[in-house]
Scaffold this active site. Structure first.
Site, short mmCIF file in Angstrom:
data_model
loop_
_atom_site.label_atom_id
_atom_site.label_comp_id
_atom_site.label_asym_id
_atom_site.label_seq_id
_atom_site.Cartn_x
_atom_site.Cartn_y
_atom_site.Cartn_z
N GLU A 91 0.83 -1.20 0.00
CA GLU A 91 0.00 0.00 0.00
C GLU A 91 0.87 1.25 0.00
O GLU A 91 1.98 1.25 0.52
CB GLU A 91 -0.90 0.00 1.23
N CYS A 104 3.44 8.50 1.25
CA CYS A 104 3.97 7.54 2.21
C CYS A 104 4.16 6.22 1.47
O CYS A 104 3.18 5.65 0.97
CB CYS A 104 2.97 7.43 3.36
N CYS A 111 6.50 -7.02 7.14
CA CYS A 111 7.60 -6.51 7.97
C CYS A 111 7.99 -7.58 8.97
O CYS A 111 7.15 -8.36 9.42
CB CYS A 111 7.14 -5.26 8.73
N CYS A 115 6.38 -5.13 15.68
CA CYS A 115 5.89 -4.14 16.66
C CYS A 115 4.44 -4.52 17.00
O CYS A 115 3.61 -4.70 16.10
CB CYS A 115 5.97 -2.73 16.09
N CYS A 118 1.18 -2.57 15.57
CA CYS A 118 1.16 -2.20 14.15
C CYS A 118 0.48 -3.28 13.30
O CYS A 118 0.74 -4.47 13.48
CB CYS A 118 2.59 -1.97 13.68
N GLU A 160 10.23 -2.23 7.24
CA GLU A 160 11.32 -1.53 7.93
C GLU A 160 12.37 -1.21 6.86
O GLU A 160 13.10 -2.10 6.41
CB GLU A 160 11.88 -2.45 9.04
N SER A 191 11.96 6.48 7.98
CA SER A 191 11.54 6.20 9.35
C SER A 191 11.95 4.78 9.73
O SER A 191 11.72 3.83 8.99
CB SER A 191 10.02 6.35 9.44
N SER A 214 11.18 5.64 15.41
CA SER A 214 9.97 5.34 16.17
C SER A 214 10.37 4.90 17.56
O SER A 214 10.87 3.80 17.75
CB SER A 214 9.19 4.23 15.46
N CYS A 333 -1.24 5.96 10.06
CA CYS A 333 -0.02 5.25 10.46
C CYS A 333 -0.34 3.93 11.11
O CYS A 333 -1.18 3.85 12.00
CB CYS A 333 0.74 6.07 11.50
N1 SAH Z 1 9.29 0.48 10.20
C1 SAH Z 1 9.39 1.91 10.19
C2 SAH Z 1 8.39 2.58 9.26
C3 SAH Z 1 6.96 2.10 9.25
S1 SAH Z 1 5.92 2.45 10.60
C4 SAH Z 1 9.26 2.45 11.59
O1 SAH Z 1 9.02 1.69 12.52
O2 SAH Z 1 9.46 3.64 11.80
C5 SAH Z 1 5.57 4.17 10.51
C6 SAH Z 1 5.15 4.76 11.86
O3 SAH Z 1 3.81 4.31 12.22
C7 SAH Z 1 6.04 4.38 13.03
O4 SAH Z 1 6.42 5.54 13.69
C8 SAH Z 1 5.14 3.52 13.92
O5 SAH Z 1 5.51 3.62 15.28
C9 SAH Z 1 3.77 4.09 13.62
N2 SAH Z 1 2.66 3.19 13.91
C10 SAH Z 1 2.61 1.86 13.76
N3 SAH Z 1 1.38 1.38 14.11
C11 SAH Z 1 0.65 2.45 14.50
C12 SAH Z 1 -0.69 2.61 14.94
N4 SAH Z 1 -1.53 1.59 15.05
N5 SAH Z 1 -1.11 3.86 15.23
C13 SAH Z 1 -0.28 4.93 15.07
N6 SAH Z 1 0.97 4.83 14.64
C14 SAH Z 1 1.46 3.61 14.36
#
Ligand code: SAH
Length: 346
Positions: A91, A104, A111, A115, A118, A160, A191, A214, A333
């Protein structure tokens, strides 16, 4: 073997053109067609002879992802579900904001970092994206925008980026090259969840761009709960690496902090966060947790968010609260999971 044009740096295209027994300036003409006129079909490159056009068709090709679904949010955010040549789905999200249009993009299919909050993490890692699969998202977005200009690119979609280091770095070089996409370094943000060795390697490449990290908790034990990467790469090591990164590069680092109710916005979290940020020249970007199906987290209320932000007022201008965009279409996000909804209303 035929090559993907969107993953060639100008010098590589020039070499291929010289190898074909053609003059160097032909490469410049081709780059003009592609990046200025947005034409990738050699048959349409009328400043080239017909014989050359035929030769080129055998040597190079351009594969753009297929858009299989466009969702438009009430706030104007557009989410694109894209299919790649092996049917993998990714996406990308286009976020208009006044004169700014931010794209974006994804760097991986799924990934591996897991996390806990996410949506992408639930997919696991399917594969890395090729360089052209990264640059072609940008090419497609520019075509989609038409007259409007794409102003910013953020690697905050699926994946990532630092786990797909070589392809992401090459894509950034192509995005920045003035004979290609010509994006200024300050308009590209990478990021990361904090892959320490790759952050150090990134500093050594000398490529300029903005770096976002993050963080999501400045308390080691808490961060380990929501971001398993933290068990391998601790917060204190992360901080050392980032201070070093900052010394070697030009832009301030942005920390991202997803506010999760009853988890990371209490007094001890504020204290740890202020201590962590205190001696780094940085910015803090807070956003609220966007809902993801089946995950046990909650979004804080507006009052809780206000309290958390106010308690960090010492950071004053260095803190920004980013309002989530596109949540109604799961484009905010952390909501990207390449779900294909069959029964969308046309
Ligand atoms: N892997 C990279 C980039 C993708 S995530 C990273 O971790 O930075 C992009 C951003 O979305 C990150 O800052 C992450 O912490 C945030 N994110 C992930 N899940 C989320 C959610 N459910 N609500 C809000 N932000 C979220």
């Amino acid at each position: 073997m035929a090559k993907q044009v969107l993953e060639l740096l100008p010098e590589e295209l020039i070499q291929s053109i010289l190898d074909l027994g053609e003059k160097k300036f032909r490469a410049k003409q081709i780059l003009n067609w592609i990046y200025l006129k947005k034409i990738t079909n050699f048959a349409e490159m009328t400043s080239l002879s017909e014989t050359l056009r035929l030769k080129l068709q055998n040597q190079f090709y351009t594969t753009l992802p297929t858009v299989i679904q466009r969702s438009i949010s009430i706030d104007g955010t557009k989410k694109y579900l894209l299919s790649l040549s092996d049917e993998s789905k990714i996406e990308m999200v286009l976020i208009p904001n006044g004169k700014k249009n931010t794209l974006c993009i994804s760097s991986q299919v799924g990934c591996a970092r897991n996390c806990q909050f996410c949506a992408t993490a639930k997919l696991g890692l399917k594969r890395n994206l090729e360089t052209y699969e990264i640059t072609s998202q940008v090419f497609l977005a520019i075509q989609e925008l038409g007259e409007d200009k794409l102003t910013n690119i953020v690697f905050m979609g699926m994946g990532e980026p630092l786990d797909n280091f070589d392809n992401v770095i090459k894509a950034i070089r192509i995005l920045q090259d003035d004979l290609c996409f010509n994006f200024s370094p300050r308009r590209i943000t990478l990021s990361t969840s904090g892959v320490i060795p790759q952050i150090a390697k990134l500093a050594d490449t000398g490529i300029k761009m903005k770096l976002a990290v993050s963080l999501n908790s400045a308390i080691q034990t808490k961060r380990e709960i929501i971001m398993p990467i933290s068990t391998t790469y601790s917060i204190s090591e992360l901080k050392k690496t980032l201070i070093d990164f900052r010394r070697k590069t030009s832009y301030r680092i942005t920390f991202e902090y997803v506010m999760i109710k009853d988890f990371n916005i209490g007094n001890e979290d504020v204290k740890a966060l202020l201590r962590f940020l205190g001696d780094i020249s940085c910015k803090l970007n807070v956003i609220k947790w966007n809902e993801v199906d089946d995950l046990p987290y909650k979004t804080p209320s507006d009052k809780e968010i206000e309290k958390f932000i106010n308690s960090m007022s010492v950071l004053s201008s260095a803190i920004t609260y980013r309002k989530s965009r596109g949540a109604d279409i799961d484009a905010a996000c952390g909501q990207l999971a390449a779900k294909y909804i069959h029964n969308v209303k046309e």
